[in-house]
Design a protein around this motif. Structure first.
Motif, PDB file in Angstrom:
ATOM      1  N   ALA A   1       4.944 -11.776  -4.132  1.00  0.00           N
ATOM      2  CA  ALA A   1       6.266 -11.260  -3.731  1.00  0.00           C
ATOM      3  C   ALA A   1       6.414  -9.796  -4.154  1.00  0.00           C
ATOM      4  CB  ALA A   1       7.352 -12.125  -4.362  1.00  0.00           C
ATOM      5  N   TYR A   2       5.941  -9.478  -5.352  1.00  0.00           N
ATOM      6  CA  TYR A   2       6.029  -8.102  -5.860  1.00  0.00           C
ATOM      7  C   TYR A   2       5.198  -7.160  -4.978  1.00  0.00           C
ATOM      8  CZ  TYR A   2       5.525  -4.104  -8.979  1.00  0.00           C
ATOM      9  OH  TYR A   2       5.529  -2.829  -9.498  1.00  0.00           O
ATOM     10  N   ALA A   3       3.963  -7.546  -4.683  1.00  0.00           N
ATOM     11  CA  ALA A   3       3.076  -6.694  -3.869  1.00  0.00           C
ATOM     12  C   ALA A   3       3.662  -6.496  -2.474  1.00  0.00           C
ATOM     13  CB  ALA A   3       1.683  -7.318  -3.781  1.00  0.00           C
ATOM     14  N   GLU A   4       4.273  -7.545  -1.954  1.00  0.00           N
ATOM     15  CA  GLU A   4       4.889  -7.473  -0.622  1.00  0.00           C
ATOM     16  C   GLU A   4       5.984  -6.396  -0.605  1.00  0.00           C
ATOM     17  OE1 GLU A   4       4.190  -9.303   2.155  1.00  0.00           O
ATOM     18  OE2 GLU A   4       5.882  -8.564   3.318  1.00  0.00           O
ATOM     19  N   LYS A   5       6.815  -6.391  -1.670  1.00  0.00           N
ATOM     20  CA  LYS A   5       7.925  -5.428  -1.732  1.00  0.00           C
ATOM     21  C   LYS A   5       7.450  -4.019  -2.049  1.00  0.00           C
ATOM     22  CE  LYS A   5      12.070  -8.042  -2.476  1.00  0.00           C
ATOM     23  NZ  LYS A   5      13.347  -8.090  -3.183  1.00  0.00           N
ATOM     24  N   MET A   6       6.308  -3.912  -2.676  1.00  0.00           N
ATOM     25  CA  MET A   6       5.800  -2.601  -3.080  1.00  0.00           C
ATOM     26  C   MET A   6       5.068  -1.903  -1.924  1.00  0.00           C
ATOM     27  SD  MET A   6       5.693  -0.574  -5.626  1.00  0.00           S
ATOM     28  CE  MET A   6       5.237  -0.742  -7.341  1.00  0.00           C
ATOM     29  N   SER A   7       4.484  -2.685  -1.008  1.00  0.00           N
ATOM     30  CA  SER A   7       3.591  -2.110   0.006  1.00  0.00           C
ATOM     31  C   SER A   7       4.368  -1.720   1.257  1.00  0.00           C
ATOM     32  CB  SER A   7       2.521  -3.140   0.399  1.00  0.00           C
ATOM     33  OG  SER A   7       2.008  -3.766  -0.755  1.00  0.00           O
TER      34      SER A   7
ATOM     35  N   LEU B   1     -13.035  -0.456  -0.375  1.00  0.00           N
ATOM     36  CA  LEU B   1     -12.042  -0.146   0.657  1.00  0.00           C
ATOM     37  C   LEU B   1     -10.779  -0.976   0.445  1.00  0.00           C
ATOM     38  CD1 LEU B   1     -14.779  -0.286   3.390  1.00  0.00           C
ATOM     39  CD2 LEU B   1     -13.592   1.806   2.678  1.00  0.00           C
ATOM     40  N   PHE B   2      -9.683  -0.307   0.177  1.00  0.00           N
ATOM     41  CA  PHE B   2      -8.436  -1.036  -0.080  1.00  0.00           C
ATOM     42  C   PHE B   2      -7.835  -1.540   1.223  1.00  0.00           C
ATOM     43  CE2 PHE B   2      -8.909   1.535  -3.884  1.00  0.00           C
ATOM     44  CZ  PHE B   2      -8.732   0.567  -4.850  1.00  0.00           C
ATOM     45  N   HIS B   3      -7.555  -2.824   1.238  1.00  0.00           N
ATOM     46  CA  HIS B   3      -6.941  -3.448   2.420  1.00  0.00           C
ATOM     47  C   HIS B   3      -5.706  -4.181   1.903  1.00  0.00           C
ATOM     48  CE1 HIS B   3      -6.595  -6.664   5.554  1.00  0.00           C
ATOM     49  NE2 HIS B   3      -6.667  -5.569   6.285  1.00  0.00           N
ATOM     50  N   ASP B   4      -4.646  -3.406   1.699  1.00  0.00           N
ATOM     51  CA  ASP B   4      -3.530  -3.934   0.908  1.00  0.00           C
ATOM     52  C   ASP B   4      -2.165  -3.411   1.348  1.00  0.00           C
ATOM     53  OD1 ASP B   4      -3.648  -1.321   0.163  1.00  0.00           O
ATOM     54  OD2 ASP B   4      -4.001  -1.668  -1.970  1.00  0.00           O
ATOM     55  N   GLY B   5      -2.051  -2.971   2.609  1.00  0.00           N
ATOM     56  CA  GLY B   5      -0.750  -2.518   3.107  1.00  0.00           C
ATOM     57  C   GLY B   5      -0.247  -1.253   2.426  1.00  0.00           C
ATOM     58  N   GLY B   6      -1.119  -0.596   1.675  1.00  0.00           N
ATOM     59  CA  GLY B   6      -0.735   0.660   1.015  1.00  0.00           C
ATOM     60  C   GLY B   6      -0.427   0.511  -0.467  1.00  0.00           C
ATOM     61  N   PHE B   7      -0.482  -0.726  -0.975  1.00  0.00           N
ATOM     62  CA  PHE B   7      -0.097  -1.021  -2.366  1.00  0.00           C
ATOM     63  C   PHE B   7      -0.770  -0.102  -3.388  1.00  0.00           C
ATOM     64  CE2 PHE B   7      -0.619  -3.186  -6.416  1.00  0.00           C
ATOM     65  CZ  PHE B   7       0.642  -3.679  -6.658  1.00  0.00           C
TER      66      PHE B   7
ATOM     67  N   ASN C   1      -1.772   2.851  -3.485  1.00  0.00           N
ATOM     68  CA  ASN C   1      -1.342   4.235  -3.690  1.00  0.00           C
ATOM     69  C   ASN C   1       0.143   4.355  -3.994  1.00  0.00           C
ATOM     70  OD1 ASN C   1      -3.609   5.783  -3.782  1.00  0.00           O
ATOM     71  ND2 ASN C   1      -3.640   6.280  -1.620  1.00  0.00           N
ATOM     72  N   MET C   2       0.804   3.243  -4.208  1.00  0.00           N
ATOM     73  CA  MET C   2       2.249   3.291  -4.480  1.00  0.00           C
ATOM     74  C   MET C   2       2.533   3.475  -5.973  1.00  0.00           C
ATOM     75  SD  MET C   2       3.939   3.161  -1.713  1.00  0.00           S
ATOM     76  CE  MET C   2       5.575   2.805  -2.377  1.00  0.00           C
ATOM     77  N   GLY C   3       3.654   4.163  -6.263  1.00  0.00           N
ATOM     78  CA  GLY C   3       4.170   4.227  -7.626  1.00  0.00           C
ATOM     79  C   GLY C   3       5.353   3.276  -7.739  1.00  0.00           C
ATOM     80  N   ILE C   4       6.337   3.484  -6.904  1.00  0.00           N
ATOM     81  CA  ILE C   4       7.501   2.593  -6.852  1.00  0.00           C
ATOM     82  C   ILE C   4       8.023   2.589  -5.417  1.00  0.00           C
ATOM     83  CG2 ILE C   4       9.172   4.424  -7.473  1.00  0.00           C
ATOM     84  CD1 ILE C   4       9.399   0.878  -8.869  1.00  0.00           C
ATOM     85  N   SER C   5       8.601   1.470  -4.983  1.00  0.00           N
ATOM     86  CA  SER C   5       9.209   1.417  -3.641  1.00  0.00           C
ATOM     87  C   SER C   5      10.716   1.258  -3.807  1.00  0.00           C
ATOM     88  CB  SER C   5       8.637   0.243  -2.853  1.00  0.00           C
ATOM     89  OG  SER C   5       9.090  -0.971  -3.420  1.00  0.00           O
ATOM     90  N   THR C   6      11.466   1.581  -2.765  1.00  0.00           N
ATOM     91  CA  THR C   6      12.941   1.439  -2.866  1.00  0.00           C
ATOM     92  C   THR C   6      13.305  -0.035  -3.053  1.00  0.00           C
ATOM     93  OG1 THR C   6      12.965   1.517  -0.460  1.00  0.00           O
ATOM     94  CG2 THR C   6      13.605   3.532  -1.599  1.00  0.00           C
ATOM     95  N   ALA C   7      12.542  -0.939  -2.406  1.00  0.00           N
ATOM     96  CA  ALA C   7      12.867  -2.376  -2.527  1.00  0.00           C
ATOM     97  C   ALA C   7      12.728  -2.842  -3.981  1.00  0.00           C
ATOM     98  CB  ALA C   7      11.941  -3.191  -1.619  1.00  0.00           C
ATOM     99  N   ILE C   8      11.656  -2.412  -4.657  1.00  0.00           N
ATOM    100  CA  ILE C   8      11.458  -2.804  -6.064  1.00  0.00           C
ATOM    101  C   ILE C   8      12.521  -2.120  -6.929  1.00  0.00           C
ATOM    102  CG2 ILE C   8       9.893  -2.588  -8.047  1.00  0.00           C
ATOM    103  CD1 ILE C   8       8.783  -4.614  -6.146  1.00  0.00           C
TER     104      ILE C   8
END
Ligand SMILES: NC(=O)c1ccc[n+]([C@@H]2O[C@H](COP(=O)([O-])OP(=O)(O)OC[C@H]3O[C@@H](n4cnc5c(N)ncnc54)[C@H](O)[C@@H]3O)[C@@H](O)[C@H]2O)c1
Length: 285
Positions: free
Chosen positions: A212-218, A248-254, A256-263
């Motif tokens: 759930a966390y990765a989903e909201k972060m990516s 090769l990262f296959h993760d919806g962008g996770f 390279n993220m620091g924080i997302s607005t959803a998190i």
């Protein structure tokens, strides 16, 4: 579909049940015109449902424990016989930690379990490539892919000793990939996949929260097992001939993220609630 693997021959490790990433890779490889053998540890063949997949994809199942050189030698010999020639692609989709299974904390491992987990999850990749290399079993411009997770680079406390196994696996991909590329024109890569609800994945403590966390972060959300299969097919195809030694990262962008607005929104809700409670406590005093 696109016939991306028309005429190609492969070995697919690690399809246990229909949730397995390897299962989806097998289904997609079949749709793209490949012929392959399926393999798994003898115990997994008894527990899982691989025969269904074999029937559906017209494949033969050849048992092999990835910790046994003898099993792997037999697998590669049999695969070349069944498929009628050298191998174009190999998927290593194998992972298991006894410490995770037994609930041992990372700081207090049973090192015999650690060794077994490393042997199965990481050294097996070296072993598989070593047998393929020695037998000259890969066709030129063939492709070897293993699956990994970002805990190899960053801390995910409950991923436990699998983090170390994945770091080793990724290193083997580079080191062996050099020799395989130089000597046999074979490419070797790892795909670092989003958390995915499979038997191996669900063994990790707090896995639902993880997903759930990765989903909201990516920005693109988590990559599914089927999407991972699509990406894997592209790496087996002739469209990626010069991609090698990569993780090769296959993760919806996770990654390279620091924080997302959803998190951040979730965090602020908790934070504001805590503040209100704190103010209430203070005003009572
Ligand atoms: N599920 C996730 O969240 C996730 C995320 C990133 C990477 N991965 C990786 O993907 C790969 C596939 O895992 P999955 O999620 O599809 O789970 P899965 O449980 O379906 O697959 C793991 C496979 O490893 C096989 N295996 C275990 N011991 C073996 C042995 N001694 N010899 C041969 N095979 C053996 C199992 O039988 C099983 O088929 C693993 O490397 C895993 O670490 C998974």
């Amino acid at each position: 579909m696109y016939n991306l693997l028309k005429g190609k021959k492969g070995i697919i490790f690690g399809a246990l049940d229909s949730k397995s990433i390897a299962w989806k890779v097998a289904e997609r490889a079949h749709e793209e015109g490949a012929k392959f053998v399926l393999t798994n540890a003898p115990v997994a063949l008894r527990l899982g449902t691989i025969s269904e997949l074999a029937e559906k994809t017209g494949s033969q199942v050849i048992p092999a424990d990835a910790t046994s050189i003898m099993d792997l030698e037999n697998l590669v010999d049999q695969a070349m016989k069944v498929l009628g020639g050298k191998i174009d692609f190999v998927l290593h989709s194998i992972g298991m930690s006894v410490n995770v299974r037994r609930g041992n904390h990372y700081t207090h491992q049973d090192y015999n379990f650690t060794k077994t987990g490393w042997d199965v999850s990481a050294l097996s990749f070296h072993r598989v490539m070593s047998v393929l290399y020695a037998k000259n079993a890969m066709k030129e411009w063939g492709s070897v892919v293993a699956l990994t997770y970002m805990a190899a680079q960053r801390v995910f406390p409950d991923y436990n000793d699998m983090a170390d196994n994945k770091a080793y696996l990724e290193s083997v991909a580079r080191s062996f990939g050099y020799f395989f590329g130089r000597d046999k024109k074979v490419r070797v890569n790892t795909i670092s996949q989003s958390p995915t609800a499979t038997t191996a994945g669900s063994g990790v403590k707090g896995f639902d929260g993880f997903i759930a966390y990765a989903e909201k972060m990516s920005p693109l959300g988590n990559a599914t097992a089927l999407e991972c299969a699509d990406y894997t097919i592209s790496l087996f195809s002739d469209l990626t001939k010069k991609v090698t030694l990569q993780n090769l990262f296959h993760d919806g962008g996770f990654s390279n993220m620091g924080i997302s607005t959803a998190i951040m929104d979730d965090f602020m809700k908790d934070y504001e609630n805590e503040n209100v409670e704190e103010q209430k406590e203070k005003s009572k005093k």
